[in-house]
Structures are given as structure tokens and as C-alpha cells.
Design a protein around this motif. Structure first.
Motif, PDB file in Angstrom:
ATOM      1  N   ASP A 102       0.849  -1.186   0.000  1.00 30.69           N
ATOM      2  CA  ASP A 102       0.000   0.000   0.000  1.00 30.69           C
ATOM      3  C   ASP A 102       0.888   1.241   0.000  1.00 30.69           C
ATOM      4  OD1 ASP A 102      -2.070  -1.824   0.286  1.00 30.69           O
ATOM      5  OD2 ASP A 102      -2.260  -1.518   2.446  1.00 30.69           O
TER       6      ASP A 102
ATOM      7  N   SER B 185       0.857   5.511   0.456  1.00 31.57           N
ATOM      8  CA  SER B 185       0.095   6.666   0.929  1.00 31.57           C
ATOM      9  C   SER B 185       0.926   7.930   0.798  1.00 31.57           C
ATOM     10  CB  SER B 185      -0.314   6.473   2.399  1.00 31.57           C
ATOM     11  OG  SER B 185      -1.151   5.351   2.562  1.00 31.57           O
TER      12      SER B 185
ATOM     13  N   SER C 253      -4.373   7.552   1.296  1.00 33.83           N
ATOM     14  CA  SER C 253      -4.052   6.424   0.427  1.00 33.83           C
ATOM     15  C   SER C 253      -4.122   6.820  -1.043  1.00 33.83           C
ATOM     16  CB  SER C 253      -5.028   5.275   0.693  1.00 33.83           C
ATOM     17  OG  SER C 253      -4.824   4.223  -0.229  1.00 33.83           O
TER      18      SER C 253
ATOM     19  N   SER D 256      -3.318   0.656  -3.263  1.00 30.45           N
ATOM     20  CA  SER D 256      -3.281  -0.454  -2.313  1.00 30.45           C
ATOM     21  C   SER D 256      -3.184  -1.774  -3.065  1.00 30.45           C
ATOM     22  CB  SER D 256      -4.532  -0.449  -1.415  1.00 30.45           C
ATOM     23  OG  SER D 256      -5.708  -0.565  -2.191  1.00 30.45           O
TER      24      SER D 256
ATOM     25  N   GLY E  63      -7.535   8.522   4.401  1.00 31.40           N
ATOM     26  CA  GLY E  63      -6.442   7.734   4.973  1.00 31.40           C
ATOM     27  C   GLY E  63      -6.691   7.403   6.425  1.00 31.40           C
TER      28      GLY E  63
END
Length: 641
Positions: free
Chosen positions: A25, A27, A84, A87, A387
């Protein structure tokens, strides 16, 4: 077993394991100055490379396109919050030395994620001007087709084989990149933009398994990356120049938190106090401290510096000096704050009591251990990707502090700006740093304030406000007790050493003769010396042949050269545009002969005779690489449409 067959099987298994990376993932987190209410960034792709110096046109890239671009508000992701952008990326197992984010330009058709967030542009900065009016300006990107490159060290481990066998996964591939084409929307004050289309393949993976995903975060610092500039005498814009972006593996990362009592502290127009907190470490040459992470203090006085690199050493754990600063307060420096080791899963908090005398305050904390971690303060703004709020950060708290006012009565600060000596311009991507030094023996200067220069005009777009106060300083101890002493810095209260830094150049020398002090009236000015090339670099040059397809359409402009999305050099195009037929522009003094000497060109052009030059402005970028890694000269042809 046949020896060759045995080797073949080993090679096949090795290749299989190398390809079986744990799902990852990615971010974004940000640090933005208090005057900004939103800083929208929209990302459509993430690339990885094992080489930290690979250019976007070099090989070795593992590329992922997002079927739906993600929009994140860096103001909302301040204070360690994470927005984010991707992912479940199936990244091959290996150690990567560079991450490259592919943005959606501000002039491309508005992505649905940006529209849903309330943005007018895919890249946008909102701020409140001196008249109290909210301004929404597009963020001007440099060669967005080449992305924003971020050197790092991120290890993707081999996936859990059992999880891979027992889990289920579905993978779909769809084309999804937005074009970098022209946009004739009249709502864009910078007019049309032309560029190069890119088409990547989006991979979306949904997996059921037993192993948690890797978590990587890219941190941007808006203090240096948001570059306001002025053109055509009175028109303004904001350039995005990614000076000091960093990427972190969050699994071993740590943080430093704290609380400020904001009694009688004035907030900015965004509703946040005009106070920032920085984590600083000693530079490699030992001459100064450098900022590795910075964050805004939230409306409730809380702050969280996250993510920070840590290590597992019990004898030499990583420590940071924490600098709390703002134009209306006396700067606070807490030295030697030890961040928790990766093996620690708890957060140590300190409920501090402050005892104050005219010269000394003693912080006496009661220490508790909270296994649920620490929670960040509330950020302003909203985002389509909110997020996490990081309620489980492995961090240490320095307790509650009460900042002193910089002066007993106004004024608490003064305004400062910079100039350059004739023939000694700063690099266009320069950031000006204001330093102060503690009075203890052997102390070296800390960065107190920073501001990027206006690359077109060689000054700070806004005057830098500098505190007139003395400094409160103390040393962290593992039991949490800090004795804070108030004293004037070595330079004197309100006096700062001034030096610039820039990509591809050595940091400026810190000398008493290059300092700024409170003026009797008006704005204090300081002449900042030019910078020398970084060690190992030689002076290179670019010869650009500029041709205007519509003579007379533009009479002013700037050629900007960037590396990894950061501005490195700029040159005026006024003379060749006024000729109508074009001409040759030379850009001297470019860093060359190093692995990073790879540049790309962007042109900003406008008509200064227009009643509103901003409506005539056009930003255009070019796909040709300017490679000075093994040469000291290069040439390029630029057609300005």
C-alpha cells in the motif's frame, strides 16, 4: 538429481520468490504552511526502481497505473495522517532505491476524485489572501509526464508462500491514464497546456491472505515545495517543485509527538496557529543541522512528526533535535529526543508540568505507557482519501510545553527578504534558510525558518517573518525530564545567519557577514551569496533553440529545467520571444558529470501587454531528455506553440 536440472530448479525458484512480493500500500503525507487551506494532489501512477539515480526514460522501472486516479489533500494529511493513493500493489520482492509518482496535471481534464473533493484543478493550492479572500490556483508542475522522483530505500520482502497458496486473488487490467493533452477551459488562469500523452496499464488486485500488506508513505514538505512566483509585474502563480520529498517503509518508522498550550497564541487565517515543529539532525559535514521532517501544530496544540527513520540499536539509537518555531513565539529546541526502536509497539507519553522562572523552566513528567499509541490532532480540510489518523503510531511524546511570546509587547517579529549580488544569482530552485545557534560550546546552527525563492525574480515572494525572541532549550532524557533554559542565541536575539540550499549545489557557507537583524523600520534585507556546485559536479551548459509558432503571441517567458520534478535552473525567454522569429538561449552553470545530471525542459510564456497576462499564459513541457551525466554540454530545440 541431474546437476543442470538442480541449478535450473534453483534458478526457477529464485525467480519465483523474487516475483512474489508482498502486496504493498502507498500513501501520501504532507507538511503545508499555515496559510494554505487545501493543497490538492492527484496521482495516476506509481513506479519503482532499484536504482536511486535512474531517470524516467531509463530502464528497470516497475510501473503501476491506477485505474482511477487518487486525490489527496496534503493539508488534511498534515501531522502524520496518511492519504491512500494505491493499495495491494504486487511489487516484485527486492530493495527499491527510488519511487516515482506520476501526477495528473492541473490542466488535464478534472479527475473524478478531484471533482468530488471540491477542487477546480487536479493539482491545486487554496489560500486566503491579505484581503481575506480564498484563492484557488492551479499548481504548476514541471514535466508532469516524467513524474516526481524520490530517492529512498524500500524493501519488499518475499510473500508468505502459504498465504499465497491458501488465499484467493483476482486481477484485472484496464487502461486508465489521463492524457497530458491541451485543455481549453477558461477557468484556468494559465491558459492551455500541451504535453505528451502517457498510457499505462492499471492493475487492480483483490487478495485474501494471512500476511499484512507492506505500507509505504511518501512525505512532501510544502514549506519548500510550494513556490509562489510573480510574472508580468503583477500576475501570481504557484509552482510545485519537489525539493525534499522522502519515502518511508512504515513498519519500522517512529514518530515524535507533543502538546502546546496555545493560550494567547494568535491563529492564522486558516485557523491553525502559525507554529511549526521540525525534527533536525546534524549534517554530514557537521557544520549545521538539517530538517528531516516538519509538521504544523494543530488547532488544539497537538503535533506529530511522522514518519521518522529509526533503528534497532540499543547502544546507538537514533535521536532527533526538535525545533518548535514561529514568528510570534520564542523558539523552543529540545535536543536528543530518542525515537522508539522498531521492536517497540507502545507509545511513551509524558504528562508534563512546567515550572517557570525568568530564565529556567523545568518539565517534570509523569510517564505512562499506552499500547494503543498516540492520536494526531484534527486537521483542517477534507479529501476523497482521508487515509488513517494513525492511532497506532510507534512514537515518543515530549509532553506539554507552553511557548513564550517572542516579546512582552508587539512587535514580536520583523520582516526579512533577500537579494543577490550582481552576476551572482541563486539557482532557480534555491531555498533560503534562516539559522540560529545555541550559546553552548561547540554548538552549530539550527534551521529556524525556510522559504523558497521566487525563481523568476530572485527574491522571497512573501517577506519571511522572524521571531524577535530568545530561545528556550533543553536536552531530552530517557526518563522524560527536561530542564529548559531561556537564553539569547549566539547570534543575538532576533539575529539569524542566512544561507541558501538547492538541488545539485552545495549548501551555502554560514558566516556572520551573511546575517540579518531587526531593522529600525521596514523590511530587513540580506544579500545571499551564490552557491557552488555540489562535490564531484562540473559546470555544464544547455543551448536551447527556441522557435515561436505564432510570432507576437508571447513577449515574455521562462525556460525551466527540472530534475525529478524539482526546479534546478531557469532562464529568461523575453529576448527571443520579442524577436518573433525566436533564437538561442544558453543556460550556464548546470550541475553535470554526476548520476543525477538528467534534466527536462518546461516553458512558461505569456503576453505582458495583455490587460490580464495570466489569461494568456501557457505552460508547455518537452519529452526530450537533457543528459549531462557524461557530458558538459547539451542542445535542445523548443517549439513554443
Amino acid at each position: 538429481m541431474n546437476h543442470r536440472l538442480h541449478l535450473a530448479l534453483l534458478a526457477a525458484i529464485g525467480g519465483l520468490l523474487a516475483g512474489c512480493g508482498t502486496r504493498t500500500d502507498v500513501s501520501l503525507t504532507g507538511n503545508t504552511p499555515a496559510q494554505y487551506s487545501h493543497v490538492w494532489v492527484t496521482i495516476q501512477g506509481v513506479w519503482f526502481n532499484t536504482s536511486g539515480t535512474a531517470g524516467p526514460d531509463d530502464g528497470g522501472w516497475v510501473k503501476f497505473s491506477l485505474s482511477t486516479p487518487s486525490t489527496v489533500d496534503l493539508v488534511a494529511q498534515n501531522g502524520g495522517n496518511l492519504g491512500s493513493i494505491a493499495s495491494g500493489l504486487r511489487i516484485p520482492a527486492r530493495t527499491y532505491s527510488q519511487v516515482r509518482l506520476i501526477p495528473v496535471d492541473s490542466t488535464a481534464p478534472l479527475a473524478s476524485s478531484a471533482q468530488n473533493a471540491g477542487a477546480l484543478y487536479n493539482f491545486e493550492a487554496d489560500y486566503v489572501d491579505t484581503a481575506g479572500t480564498t484563492q484557488q490556483l492551479p499548481l504548476e508542475l514541471l514535466n508532469p509526464d516524467k513524474g516526481i522522483g524520490i530517492p529512498t530505500s524500500l524493501k519488499v520482502p518475499v510473500a508468505n508462500i502459504n498465504a499465497g497458496v491458501t488465499g484467493t486473488s483476482t486481477t484485472t487490467s484496464t487502461p486508465g491514464a489521463l492524457p497530458f493533452g491541451s485543455n481549453s477551459s477558461t477557468s484556468n488562469p494559465f491558459g492551455t497546456t500541451t504535453g505528451t500523452s502517457s498510457a499505462l496499464t492499471a492493475t487492480t488486485t483483490t487478495t485474501t491472505g494471512t500476511r499484512a500488506n507492506n505500507t509505504f508513505a511518501v512525505a512532501f514538505d510544502g514549506t519548500s515545495d510550494l513556490v509562489p512566483f510573480r510574472f508580468a509585474s503583477s500576475s501570481n502563480g504557484i509552482l510545485w517543485s519537489a525539493h525534499v520529498a522522502a519515502a518511508y517503509d512504515l513498519s519500522p518508522a517512529s514518530g515524535i509527538s507533543g502538546q502546546l498550550s496555545l493560550t494567547n497564541i494568535t491563529t492564522s487565517t486558516s485557523g491553525l496557529p502559525n507554529i511549526r515543529v521540525s525534527a533536525e539532525t546534524l549534517s554530514a559535514d557537521g557544520t549545521r543541522y538539517i530538517v528531516v521532517s516538519s509538521t504544523a501544530v494543530q488547532s488544539d496544540g497537538s503535533f506529530l512528526l511522522y514518519p521518522l527513520t529509526t533503528n534497532s540499536s540499543t547502544t546507538s539509537p537514533l535521536t532527533y533535535d526538535v525545533v518548535i518555531h514561529g514568528p510570534d513565539i520564542a523558539t523552543i529546541i529540545i535536543k536528543g529526543v530518542q525515537v522508539p526502536r522498531p521492536s517497540s509497539s507502545s507509545t511513551t507519553t509524558h504528562q508534563a508540568t512546567t515550572l517557570t522562572t525568568p530564565t529556567t523552566s523545568v518539565i517534570i513528567p509523569s510517564t505512562t505507557t499506552t499500547t494503543t499509541g498516540t492520536t494526531t490532532g484534527t486537521s483542517s480540510g477534507t479529501s476523497t482519501n482521508t487515509g488513517s489518523t494513525n492511532t497506532n503510531v510507534n512514537s515518543v511524546s515530549i509532553g506539554t510545553l507552553t511557548p513564550r511570546a517572542a516579546a512582552a509587547a508587539p512587535p514580536t517579529s520583523y520582516a526579512a527578504n533577500v537579494s543577490t549580488a550582481p552576476g551572482a544569482l541563486l539557482p532557480a530552485g534555491a531555498v533560503v534558510n534562516f539559522y540560529q545557534t545555541l550559546g553552548t560550546q561547540g554548538a552549530v546552527p539550527y534551521v529556524i525558518e525556510s522559504s523558497p525563492i521566487d525563481p523568476f525574480n530572485q527574491v522571497l515572494f512573501n517577506d519571511q517573518a522572524l521571531s524577535l525572541g530568545t530561545i528556550d532549550s533543553g536536552t531530552w532524557s530517557t526518563n522524560g525530564t527536561v530542564t529548559v533554559v531561556s537564553a539569547a542565541p549566539k547570534e543575538g536575539a532576533g539575529t539569524y545567519l542566512v544561507a541558501a540550499s538547492a538541488p545539485g549545489f552545495s549548501d551555502g557557507t554560514l558566516e556572520a557577514k551573511t546575517s540579518v537583524s531587526p531593522p529600525k523600520s521596514g523590511t530587513a534585507m540580506v544579500v545571499v551569496p551564490a552557491l557552488a556546485l555540489e562535490s564531484g559536479a562540473t559546470a555544464g551548459s544547455l543551448s536551447a533553440t527556441v522557435v515561436a509558432t505564432a510570432p507576437g503571441k508571447y513577449d515574455q517567458g521562462q525556460l525551466m529545467l527540472s530534475h525529478n520534478g524539482a526546479l534546478v535552473a531557469a532562464a529568461s525567454l523575453d529576448a527571443v520571444l520579442k524577436q518573433g522569429t525566436g533564437g538561442i538561449v544558453t543556460v550556464p552553470g548546470l550541475p553535470s558529470g554526476t548520476p543525477d545530471a538528467v534534466y527536462y525542459a518546461t516553458v512558461q510564456a505569456w503576453n505582458s501587454t495583455s490587460s490580464d497576462p495570466a489569461t494568456t499564459a501557457q505552460r508547455q513541457w518537452y519529452p526530450q531528455v537533457i543528459d549531462l551525466r557524461t557530458s558538459t554540454s547539451a542542445a535542445i530545440a523548443l517549439t513554443v506553440n
